[in-house]
Design a protein around this motif. Structure first.
Motif, PDB file in Angstrom:
ATOM      1  N   VAL A 144       0.819  -1.209   0.000  1.00 51.36           N
ATOM      2  CA  VAL A 144       0.000   0.000   0.000  1.00 51.36           C
ATOM      3  C   VAL A 144       0.858   1.266   0.000  1.00 51.36           C
ATOM      4  N   LEU A 145       1.869   1.333   0.866  1.00 44.77           N
ATOM      5  CA  LEU A 145       2.660   2.561   0.966  1.00 44.77           C
ATOM      6  C   LEU A 145       3.407   2.850  -0.337  1.00 44.77           C
ATOM      7  N   GLN A 146       3.928   1.821  -0.976  1.00 45.64           N
ATOM      8  CA  GLN A 146       4.646   2.042  -2.238  1.00 45.64           C
ATOM      9  C   GLN A 146       3.711   2.528  -3.333  1.00 45.64           C
ATOM     10  N   VAL A 147       2.481   1.976  -3.361  1.00 44.34           N
ATOM     11  CA  VAL A 147       1.516   2.425  -4.368  1.00 44.34           C
ATOM     12  C   VAL A 147       1.135   3.886  -4.131  1.00 44.34           C
ATOM     13  N   LEU A 148       0.889   4.253  -2.874  1.00 46.35           N
ATOM     14  CA  LEU A 148       0.541   5.643  -2.578  1.00 46.35           C
ATOM     15  C   LEU A 148       1.683   6.594  -2.931  1.00 46.35           C
ATOM     16  N   ALA A 149       2.907   6.198  -2.659  1.00 45.10           N
ATOM     17  CA  ALA A 149       4.058   7.038  -3.012  1.00 45.10           C
ATOM     18  C   ALA A 149       4.171   7.211  -4.522  1.00 45.10           C
ATOM     19  N   MET A 150       3.926   6.130  -5.241  1.00 45.77           N
ATOM     20  CA  MET A 150       3.993   6.210  -6.702  1.00 45.77           C
ATOM     21  C   MET A 150       2.890   7.126  -7.250  1.00 45.77           C
ATOM     22  N   VAL A 151       1.675   7.023  -6.680  1.00 44.85           N
ATOM     23  CA  VAL A 151       0.579   7.888  -7.135  1.00 44.85           C
ATOM     24  C   VAL A 151       0.917   9.349  -6.861  1.00 44.85           C
ATOM     25  N   GLN A 152       1.558   9.628  -5.727  1.00 47.38           N
ATOM     26  CA  GLN A 152       1.931  11.010  -5.416  1.00 47.38           C
ATOM     27  C   GLN A 152       2.950  11.543  -6.428  1.00 47.38           C
ATOM     28  N   ARG A 153       3.956  10.744  -6.749  1.00 44.39           N
ATOM     29  CA  ARG A 153       4.967  11.204  -7.711  1.00 44.39           C
ATOM     30  C   ARG A 153       4.370  11.406  -9.093  1.00 44.39           C
ATOM     31  N   ARG A 154       3.580  10.465  -9.557  1.00 45.61           N
ATOM     32  CA  ARG A 154       2.997  10.580 -10.900  1.00 45.61           C
ATOM     33  C   ARG A 154       2.006  11.730 -10.975  1.00 45.61           C
ATOM     34  N   GLY A 155       1.262  11.945  -9.887  1.00 48.94           N
ATOM     35  CA  GLY A 155       0.322  13.064  -9.890  1.00 48.94           C
ATOM     36  C   GLY A 155       1.031  14.400  -9.987  1.00 48.94           C
ATOM     37  N   SER A 156       2.163  14.526  -9.273  1.00 53.05           N
ATOM     38  CA  SER A 156       2.928  15.772  -9.350  1.00 53.05           C
ATOM     39  C   SER A 156       3.485  15.988 -10.743  1.00 53.05           C
ATOM     40  N   GLU A 157       3.867  14.911 -11.423  1.00 52.33           N
ATOM     41  CA  GLU A 157       4.417  15.026 -12.771  1.00 52.33           C
ATOM     42  C   GLU A 157       3.345  15.392 -13.785  1.00 52.33           C
ATOM     43  N   LEU A 158       2.137  14.811 -13.633  1.00 49.81           N
ATOM     44  CA  LEU A 158       1.090  15.045 -14.630  1.00 49.81           C
ATOM     45  C   LEU A 158       0.413  16.407 -14.442  1.00 49.81           C
ATOM     46  N   GLY A 159       0.281  16.879 -13.202  1.00 49.12           N
ATOM     47  CA  GLY A 159      -0.359  18.160 -12.954  1.00 49.12           C
ATOM     48  C   GLY A 159      -1.866  18.081 -13.102  1.00 49.12           C
ATOM     49  N   GLY A 160      -2.524  19.203 -12.958  1.00 50.20           N
ATOM     50  CA  GLY A 160      -3.977  19.265 -13.097  1.00 50.20           C
ATOM     51  C   GLY A 160      -4.687  18.514 -11.983  1.00 50.20           C
ATOM     52  N   GLU A 161      -5.767  17.799 -12.367  1.00 56.32           N
ATOM     53  CA  GLU A 161      -6.514  17.036 -11.380  1.00 56.32           C
ATOM     54  C   GLU A 161      -5.677  15.912 -10.798  1.00 56.32           C
ATOM     55  N   ALA A 162      -4.768  15.393 -11.607  1.00 51.04           N
ATOM     56  CA  ALA A 162      -3.900  14.318 -11.108  1.00 51.04           C
ATOM     57  C   ALA A 162      -2.998  14.812  -9.982  1.00 51.04           C
ATOM     58  N   GLU A 163      -2.616  16.090 -10.023  1.00 49.27           N
ATOM     59  CA  GLU A 163      -1.765  16.619  -8.956  1.00 49.27           C
ATOM     60  C   GLU A 163      -2.524  16.647  -7.629  1.00 49.27           C
ATOM     61  N   GLU A 164      -3.802  17.018  -7.683  1.00 47.46           N
ATOM     62  CA  GLU A 164      -4.609  17.010  -6.466  1.00 47.46           C
ATOM     63  C   GLU A 164      -4.779  15.587  -5.944  1.00 47.46           C
ATOM     64  N   LEU A 165      -4.974  14.643  -6.864  1.00 48.36           N
ATOM     65  CA  LEU A 165      -5.077  13.240  -6.457  1.00 48.36           C
ATOM     66  C   LEU A 165      -3.768  12.766  -5.835  1.00 48.36           C
ATOM     67  N   GLY A 166      -2.659  13.192  -6.396  1.00 45.48           N
ATOM     68  CA  GLY A 166      -1.365  12.824  -5.827  1.00 45.48           C
ATOM     69  C   GLY A 166      -1.159  13.416  -4.451  1.00 45.48           C
ATOM     70  N   ARG A 167      -1.628  14.665  -4.266  1.00 48.10           N
ATOM     71  CA  ARG A 167      -1.496  15.285  -2.953  1.00 48.10           C
ATOM     72  C   ARG A 167      -2.294  14.514  -1.905  1.00 48.10           C
ATOM     73  N   MET A 168      -3.509  14.103  -2.250  1.00 47.18           N
ATOM     74  CA  MET A 168      -4.328  13.320  -1.321  1.00 47.18           C
ATOM     75  C   MET A 168      -3.691  11.969  -1.031  1.00 47.18           C
ATOM     76  N   ALA A 169      -3.090  11.361  -2.058  1.00 47.68           N
ATOM     77  CA  ALA A 169      -2.405  10.090  -1.832  1.00 47.68           C
ATOM     78  C   ALA A 169      -1.221  10.271  -0.897  1.00 47.68           C
ATOM     79  N   GLY A 170      -0.518  11.391  -1.020  1.00 44.99           N
ATOM     80  CA  GLY A 170       0.609  11.660  -0.127  1.00 44.99           C
ATOM     81  C   GLY A 170       0.160  11.832   1.309  1.00 44.99           C
ATOM     82  N   GLU A 171      -0.969  12.510   1.515  1.00 46.80           N
ATOM     83  CA  GLU A 171      -1.482  12.671   2.871  1.00 46.80           C
ATOM     84  C   GLU A 171      -1.857  11.332   3.483  1.00 46.80           C
ATOM     85  N   GLN A 172      -2.503  10.486   2.693  1.00 47.86           N
ATOM     86  CA  GLN A 172      -2.874   9.168   3.213  1.00 47.86           C
ATOM     87  C   GLN A 172      -1.649   8.307   3.484  1.00 47.86           C
TER      88      GLN A 172
END
Length: 405
Positions: free
Chosen positions: A203-231
């Motif tokens: 779980v932790l590795q998947v959440l970290a990966m979602v955070q990195r990819r969201g920051s790279e893609l930007g837009g709505e994905a960046e917000e999703l990545g930020r939420m994944a980082g918080e979790q």
């Protein structure tokens, strides 16, 4: 219903109860044989025969009463002690004063010590002291003149031995409970480590990966990545802290070291204590840092819930008024006589007079949600805010005055 878990079968008291059962049977037989050997010397042997017959029936009928602590009730102990004292008092009726002063034994002889030992095993040294005092008084009362040296020796021996055994039982009982709690914590630690490995590998590795990819893609994905980082931060904090609620208590020593587990939401659970850290740890996240003591911070359950609710209200104010990029810090301090929780943020702060203005407009968030709760607990809530430098809320709850009024 409370959930009961058997931690280990290791009651140190059970062998003592078995030994007491055997002691009562053997000393009952010994008293009968001792009387039979001196039967002709008794002027009124019928009194002794009647009492010893009753003693034999009583000992055999109540063998199960001394099988464990649960069946050995206070009422039985008092009745058993009464039987022993009656036998001592009847001795001058069945025997002569000359034989008694010459060192003759009482009708129950050493069976009397079994009644005193029952008090010692059941209630500890204080109960043993209580019972042995009555036995000593009865032994001294049957000597109309000066008590013999043997009598004083026997009285003192029973008193010291029973008090010593009672004290040893209390120490053994406390050690047993401590060991049961240690085994419970060890089992919980092993399970937490296993879960931590599984979560870290998945779980932790998947959440970290979602955070990195969201920051790279930007837009709505960046917000999703930020939420994944918080979790990810919240989950990592929960796994690493491994808080175990101190709601497990040892009980029923006669059946082994058992613990009862009570859920906080069960009826009657508000009568116990709760580790405040278990309620505040879930607030930790990417923007909320949580600092705690290394040991539990126990508070009465109502007080812990109210204090946690006040902390939650302070964090809600940070999210509403400090801005999206503001960070918050929670610090828990246990000073023994009081518990202090500090909530600090790096937001723009509160302008001077803003709280009074909000209260005048009917918005009572700080007044009721924070200060009101602390006031009901007998504590206080101090708010310090400097424009441009953030806000700090210090919540104090004194121990001993935390019953919600």
């Amino acid at each position: 219903m409370a959930k009961r878990e058997r931690v280990v079968r290791m009651s140190v008291e059970q062998p003592l109860w078995r030994a007491l059962t055997g002691y009562r049977l053997l000393t009952m037989v010994y008293a009968a044989l001792l009387f039979a050997a001196a039967y002709k010397e008794f002027p009124r042997p019928g009194v002794a025969v009647g009492y010893l017959a009753f003693l034999a029936v009583w000992t055999l009928a109540t063998s199960r009463k001394v099988a464990n602590a649960a069946s050995c009730t206070k009422g039985f102990l008092v009745a058993d002690l009464t039987v022993a004292i009656v036998g001592i008092v009847l001795t001058p009726v069945a025997d002569t004063q000359a034989r008694i002063h010459a060192g003759g034994s009482t009708l129950p002889t050493i069976w009397t010590a079994g009644a005193v030992l029952g008090f010692a095993i059941k209630g500890g040294w204080r109960w043993a002291c209580f019972a042995s005092t009555f036995v000593a008084a009865a032994n001294l009362a049957i000597h109309t003149g000066q008590p013999t040296r043997d009598t004083l020796h026997n009285v003192l021996l029973v008193w010291v031995a029973s008090v010593a055994i009672g004290y040893v039982v209390e120490v053994a009982r406390a050690s047993e409970n401590t060991l049961a709690r240690a085994l419970e914590i060890e089992a919980a630690t092993r399970e937490r480590e296993r879960l931590a490995r599984d979560i870290h590998d998945g779980v932790l590795q998947v959440l970290a990966m979602v955070q990195r990819r969201g920051s790279e893609l930007g837009g709505e994905a960046e917000e999703l990545g930020r939420m994944a980082g918080e979790q990810e931060v919240a989950l990592r904090t929960l796994v690493s802290s491994g808080l175990v609620r101190p709601s497990r208590v040892s009980s029923d020593e006669s059946r082994g070291a058992l613990v009862d587990t009570y859920e906080v939401d069960e009826p009657g659970a508000d009568d116990g204590e709760l580790d405040l850290r278990t309620l505040l740890a879930p607030h930790a996240g990417s923007r909320v840092s949580f600092a705690e003591p290394g040991t539990p911070v126990p508070l009465p359950v109502p007080a812990a819930k109210e204090l946690a609710a006040a902390v939650g209200a302070a964090l809600d104010n940070v999210r509403k008024h400090a801005g999206d990029g503001a960070r918050a810090w929670i610090l828990v301090e246990d000073w023994g006589d009081e518990v202090i929780v500090t909530v600090r943020d790096d937001g723009p702060g509160i302008p001077a007079g803003r709280l009074d203005q909000a209260a005048g407009e009917g918005r009572m968030g700080v007044a009721l949600s924070i200060r009101g709760r602390l006031r009901d607990l007998g504590g206080s809530a101090d708010l310090v805010s400097v424009p441009g430098q953030g806000t700090e809320v210090e919540l104090k709850v004194p121990r001993g005055r935390t019953d919600k009024r």
